[in-house]
Write a protein that holds these residues in place. Structure first.
Motif, PDB file in Angstrom:
ATOM      1  N   LEU A  70     -42.600 -47.900  28.705  1.00 53.46           N
ATOM      2  CA  LEU A  70     -41.996 -48.719  27.645  1.00 53.46           C
ATOM      3  C   LEU A  70     -41.142 -49.832  28.260  1.00 53.46           C
ATOM      4  O   LEU A  70     -40.509 -49.649  29.293  1.00 53.46           O
ATOM      5  N   SER A  71     -41.114 -50.973  27.582  1.00 55.30           N
ATOM      6  CA  SER A  71     -40.272 -52.072  28.039  1.00 55.30           C
ATOM      7  C   SER A  71     -38.833 -51.833  27.590  1.00 55.30           C
ATOM      8  O   SER A  71     -38.563 -50.994  26.723  1.00 55.30           O
ATOM      9  N   LEU A  72     -37.909 -52.581  28.182  1.00 51.97           N
ATOM     10  CA  LEU A  72     -36.503 -52.482  27.779  1.00 51.97           C
ATOM     11  C   LEU A  72     -36.335 -52.864  26.312  1.00 51.97           C
ATOM     12  O   LEU A  72     -35.570 -52.235  25.582  1.00 51.97           O
ATOM     13  N   ASP A  73     -37.069 -53.895  25.867  1.00 48.38           N
ATOM     14  CA  ASP A  73     -36.974 -54.301  24.459  1.00 48.38           C
ATOM     15  C   ASP A  73     -37.440 -53.176  23.539  1.00 48.38           C
ATOM     16  O   ASP A  73     -36.837 -52.917  22.500  1.00 48.38           O
ATOM     17  N   ALA A  74     -38.548 -52.507  23.943  1.00 46.16           N
ATOM     18  CA  ALA A  74     -39.081 -51.420  23.111  1.00 46.16           C
ATOM     19  C   ALA A  74     -38.078 -50.275  23.025  1.00 46.16           C
ATOM     20  O   ALA A  74     -37.847 -49.713  21.954  1.00 46.16           O
ATOM     21  N   LEU A  75     -37.451 -49.935  24.146  1.00 44.38           N
ATOM     22  CA  LEU A  75     -36.475 -48.843  24.126  1.00 44.38           C
ATOM     23  C   LEU A  75     -35.240 -49.240  23.300  1.00 44.38           C
ATOM     24  O   LEU A  75     -34.638 -48.409  22.620  1.00 44.38           O
ATOM     25  N   GLY A  76     -34.894 -50.523  23.347  1.00 48.07           N
ATOM     26  CA  GLY A  76     -33.800 -51.018  22.504  1.00 48.07           C
ATOM     27  C   GLY A  76     -34.115 -50.818  21.029  1.00 48.07           C
ATOM     28  O   GLY A  76     -33.251 -50.433  20.234  1.00 48.07           O
ATOM     29  N   VAL A  77     -35.377 -51.042  20.663  1.00 46.02           N
ATOM     30  CA  VAL A  77     -35.819 -50.854  19.277  1.00 46.02           C
ATOM     31  C   VAL A  77     -35.738 -49.375  18.898  1.00 46.02           C
ATOM     32  O   VAL A  77     -35.299 -49.012  17.806  1.00 46.02           O
ATOM     33  N   ARG A 104     -46.525 -46.466  21.076  1.00 47.90           N
ATOM     34  CA  ARG A 104     -47.036 -47.511  21.956  1.00 47.90           C
ATOM     35  C   ARG A 104     -47.448 -48.709  21.116  1.00 47.90           C
ATOM     36  O   ARG A 104     -47.712 -48.583  19.918  1.00 47.90           O
ATOM     37  N   GLY A 105     -47.545 -49.874  21.770  1.00 38.16           N
ATOM     38  CA  GLY A 105     -47.923 -51.092  21.059  1.00 38.16           C
ATOM     39  C   GLY A 105     -46.975 -52.214  21.430  1.00 38.16           C
ATOM     40  O   GLY A 105     -46.175 -52.073  22.368  1.00 38.16           O
ATOM     41  N   THR A 106     -47.032 -53.333  20.709  1.00 33.77           N
ATOM     42  CA  THR A 106     -46.084 -54.413  20.960  1.00 33.77           C
ATOM     43  C   THR A 106     -44.717 -53.985  20.437  1.00 33.77           C
ATOM     44  O   THR A 106     -44.612 -53.009  19.684  1.00 33.77           O
ATOM     45  N   VAL A 107     -43.672 -54.692  20.842  1.00 28.99           N
ATOM     46  CA  VAL A 107     -42.325 -54.359  20.375  1.00 28.99           C
ATOM     47  C   VAL A 107     -42.276 -54.398  18.847  1.00 28.99           C
ATOM     48  O   VAL A 107     -41.681 -53.527  18.209  1.00 28.99           O
ATOM     49  N   ALA A 113     -43.329 -49.130  13.159  1.00 21.38           N
ATOM     50  CA  ALA A 113     -43.693 -47.705  13.121  1.00 21.38           C
ATOM     51  C   ALA A 113     -42.437 -46.834  13.138  1.00 21.38           C
ATOM     52  O   ALA A 113     -42.342 -45.846  12.409  1.00 21.38           O
ATOM     53  N   ALA A 114     -41.441 -47.231  13.959  1.00 23.72           N
ATOM     54  CA  ALA A 114     -40.204 -46.449  14.050  1.00 23.72           C
ATOM     55  C   ALA A 114     -39.441 -46.506  12.728  1.00 23.72           C
ATOM     56  O   ALA A 114     -38.921 -45.489  12.265  1.00 23.72           O
ATOM     57  N   ALA A 115     -39.381 -47.683  12.123  1.00 26.83           N
ATOM     58  CA  ALA A 115     -38.677 -47.815  10.838  1.00 26.83           C
ATOM     59  C   ALA A 115     -39.311 -46.899   9.797  1.00 26.83           C
ATOM     60  O   ALA A 115     -38.609 -46.215   9.045  1.00 26.83           O
ATOM     61  N   THR A 116     -40.649 -46.841   9.769  1.00 27.80           N
ATOM     62  CA  THR A 116     -41.354 -46.006   8.792  1.00 27.80           C
ATOM     63  C   THR A 116     -41.040 -44.530   9.012  1.00 27.80           C
ATOM     64  O   THR A 116     -40.765 -43.794   8.058  1.00 27.80           O
ATOM     65  N   ARG A 117     -41.045 -44.090  10.277  1.00 21.13           N
ATOM     66  CA  ARG A 117     -40.786 -42.663  10.552  1.00 21.13           C
ATOM     67  C   ARG A 117     -39.362 -42.282  10.186  1.00 21.13           C
ATOM     68  O   ARG A 117     -39.132 -41.248   9.572  1.00 21.13           O
ATOM     69  N   VAL A 118     -38.397 -43.129  10.563  1.00 23.20           N
ATOM     70  CA  VAL A 118     -36.997 -42.802  10.253  1.00 23.20           C
ATOM     71  C   VAL A 118     -36.797 -42.778   8.745  1.00 23.20           C
ATOM     72  O   VAL A 118     -36.098 -41.927   8.207  1.00 23.20           O
ATOM     73  N   ARG A 119     -37.463 -43.714   8.061  1.00 23.58           N
ATOM     74  CA  ARG A 119     -37.354 -43.744   6.599  1.00 23.58           C
ATOM     75  C   ARG A 119     -37.840 -42.421   5.999  1.00 23.58           C
ATOM     76  O   ARG A 119     -37.230 -41.870   5.082  1.00 23.58           O
ATOM     77  N   GLU A 120     -38.965 -41.910   6.522  1.00 22.54           N
ATOM     78  CA  GLU A 120     -39.501 -40.645   6.015  1.00 22.54           C
ATOM     79  C   GLU A 120     -38.502 -39.504   6.227  1.00 22.54           C
ATOM     80  O   GLU A 120     -38.276 -38.707   5.331  1.00 22.54           O
ATOM     81  N   TYR A 121     -37.904 -39.438   7.422  1.00 28.94           N
ATOM     82  CA  TYR A 121     -36.915 -38.383   7.680  1.00 28.94           C
ATOM     83  C   TYR A 121     -35.703 -38.542   6.762  1.00 28.94           C
ATOM     84  O   TYR A 121     -35.188 -37.581   6.222  1.00 28.94           O
ATOM     85  N   ASN A 122     -35.248 -39.783   6.573  1.00 28.61           N
ATOM     86  CA  ASN A 122     -34.053 -40.002   5.765  1.00 28.61           C
ATOM     87  C   ASN A 122     -34.278 -39.690   4.292  1.00 28.61           C
ATOM     88  O   ASN A 122     -33.353 -39.328   3.582  1.00 28.61           O
ATOM     89  N   ARG A 123     -35.514 -39.818   3.844  1.00 30.01           N
ATOM     90  CA  ARG A 123     -35.814 -39.523   2.442  1.00 30.01           C
ATOM     91  C   ARG A 123     -35.469 -38.085   2.088  1.00 30.01           C
ATOM     92  O   ARG A 123     -35.146 -37.783   0.956  1.00 30.01           O
ATOM     93  N   GLY A 124     -35.590 -37.189   3.095  1.00 28.57           N
ATOM     94  CA  GLY A 124     -35.334 -35.790   2.834  1.00 28.57           C
ATOM     95  C   GLY A 124     -33.851 -35.435   2.808  1.00 28.57           C
ATOM     96  O   GLY A 124     -33.498 -34.298   2.537  1.00 28.57           O
ATOM     97  N   VAL A 125     -32.979 -36.398   3.103  1.00 32.28           N
ATOM     98  CA  VAL A 125     -31.546 -36.124   3.186  1.00 32.28           C
ATOM     99  C   VAL A 125     -30.912 -36.257   1.802  1.00 32.28           C
ATOM    100  O   VAL A 125     -31.215 -37.194   1.063  1.00 32.28           O
ATOM    101  N   GLU A 126     -30.062 -35.292   1.476  1.00 36.50           N
ATOM    102  CA  GLU A 126     -29.359 -35.368   0.208  1.00 36.50           C
ATOM    103  C   GLU A 126     -28.471 -36.618   0.191  1.00 36.50           C
ATOM    104  O   GLU A 126     -27.867 -36.972   1.208  1.00 36.50           O
TER     105      GLU A 126
END
Ligand SMILES: [Zn+2]
Length: 375
Positions: A70-77, A104-107, A113-126
């Motif tokens: 992973l690039s530094l920019d990707a890890l920052g994301v 994997r992929g472009t930044v 993809a990361a925003a979508t996954r975190v959103r899914e996890y957060n949906r389950g939070v009261e």
């Protein structure tokens, strides 16, 4: 430096080796800053996360292993989105890092993809919405650029932002019809000034709700099922029930065989709501090869009014003026142009030679309400 050496130097600038060098002191962030790497300070912080002391050594190592390449920019994301994980989610921040570091992929692709996954996890939070609302913000607007302009950004719940922009977009569309020289961005700015505080006209937003799911929603089960809306936002079953009770938005229910079934809102909108449902169902005229958008189509009776056809949604479709005029309304008369009929998956054309029925396979129809529930 030769080209190959330069490539090797850039290769060495991947996240894991740079962060390791920063954490051991082999490389100094201040030196990187003076070389012009403006993110050096942020890298130093990342080095602390990925190589610094933690109670989660195993997961930290798993995240480093996953992040190889992973690039530094990707890890920052990855770190940016990890900070948005709400307390009480089904994963811990470290488990999330391991998961996101394997993207994997472009930044930009990793960002989405990361925003979508975190959103899914957060949906389950009261109280997820309440907590997200706590991060609402209007920032910037303090610095003047060389042209004398200033910029500010607004952060808030997707539905609020989509709603505000929807109103502005409606006015911007009118401004651009009046003055075609206006760019989209210019018209949006002008419309924003026009609509400031004025309660802009609301866009009609439809939630696509497959019929089998709708019964669950109406029984108030399946609260975590996520539905798409025509303004590009999403909504859960629980939120949908709350919205159906409130006086805003439209909920369209589509049956795979019969098409639009109903739309919950005031009964006085009967004709309007039929048009909206039929338009969402087909997007463009359903005649094979036709590109006329539903917004420019007429409402067509599949079984003609004269033949006893009713004005209910099963007997209706949007059809462009040309194909409406050419339809063989009388099924017993000699066939001339063929006729439109409703079939599972949408309205089809039966050709005059008695051949198999044909569909309009225009690619945008893949996103029509009928296509979305038929796949
Ligand atoms: Zn047509």
């Amino acid at each position: 430096m030769r080209g190959m050496n330069l490539i090797a130097a850039f290769e060495a600038l991947r996240a894991v080796p740079v962060l390791e060098a920063l954490s051991t002191g082999t490389v100094d962030a201040a030196v990187l800053s003076s070389l012009g790497f403006r993110d050096a300070g942020a890298w130093q912080k990342l080095a602390g996360v990925y190589f610094g002391p933690t109670r989660h050594r195993k997961l930290q190592k798993a995240a480093r292993d996953a992040a190889v390449g992973l690039s530094l920019d990707a890890l920052g994301v990855v770190e940016k989105h990890t900070r948005k994980l709400l307390r009480g989610a089904a994963v811990t921040p470290w488990e999330l890092r391991v998961e996101l570091c394997s993207l994997r992929g472009t930044v930009e692709e990793i960002d989405r993809a990361a925003a979508t996954r975190v959103r899914e996890y957060n949906r389950g939070v009261e109280d997820a919405e309440k907590k997200a609302y706590g991060r609402r913000a209007l920032k910037g607007g303090k610095n003047t650029d060389g042209l004398g302009n200033r910029t500010f950004t607004v952060t808030g719940p997707e539905r609020v932002i989509a709603d505000v922009l929807g109103g502005i977009r409606t006015v911007a569309g009118q401004l651009r019809r009046d003055d075609p020289r206006l760019t989209y961005e210019q018209a949006m700015f002008d419309a924003f000034l026009d609509t400031r505080g004025g309660g802009p006209a609301r866009e009609v937003v439809i939630t696509v709700l497959p019929l089998p799911e709708s019964t669950k929603v109406l029984r108030q089960e399946g609260d975590e099922t996520v539905f798409a809306r025509t303004d590009g936002t999403t909504i859960t079953g629980a939120e949908l029930v709350a919205e159906a009770m409130a006086d805003e938005g439209y909920v369209g229910i589509f049956d795979p065989v019969h098409g639009g079934v109903n739309m919950y809102r005031d009964e006085r909108f009967a004709n309007f709501k039929q048009r909206v449902l039929l338009s969402a169902e087909t997007i463009v005229c359903p005649y094979p090869g036709c590109t006329t958008p539903a917004s420019e189509c007429e409402v067509h009776h599949l079984t003609a009014w004269a033949e006893g056809g009713e004005t209910n949604i099963r007997n209706l479709t949007m059809l462009c003026r040309l194909h409406n005029a050419r339809n063989d309304d009388d099924p017993d008369a000699p066939p001339r142009h063929g006729r439109m009929e409703r079939a599972p998956g949408g309205v089809v054309h039966h050709p005059p030679d008695g051949g198999p029925p044909r569909r309009n396979i225009h690619p945008i129809r893949d996103r029509s309400a009928m296509a979305l529930i038929s796949t």
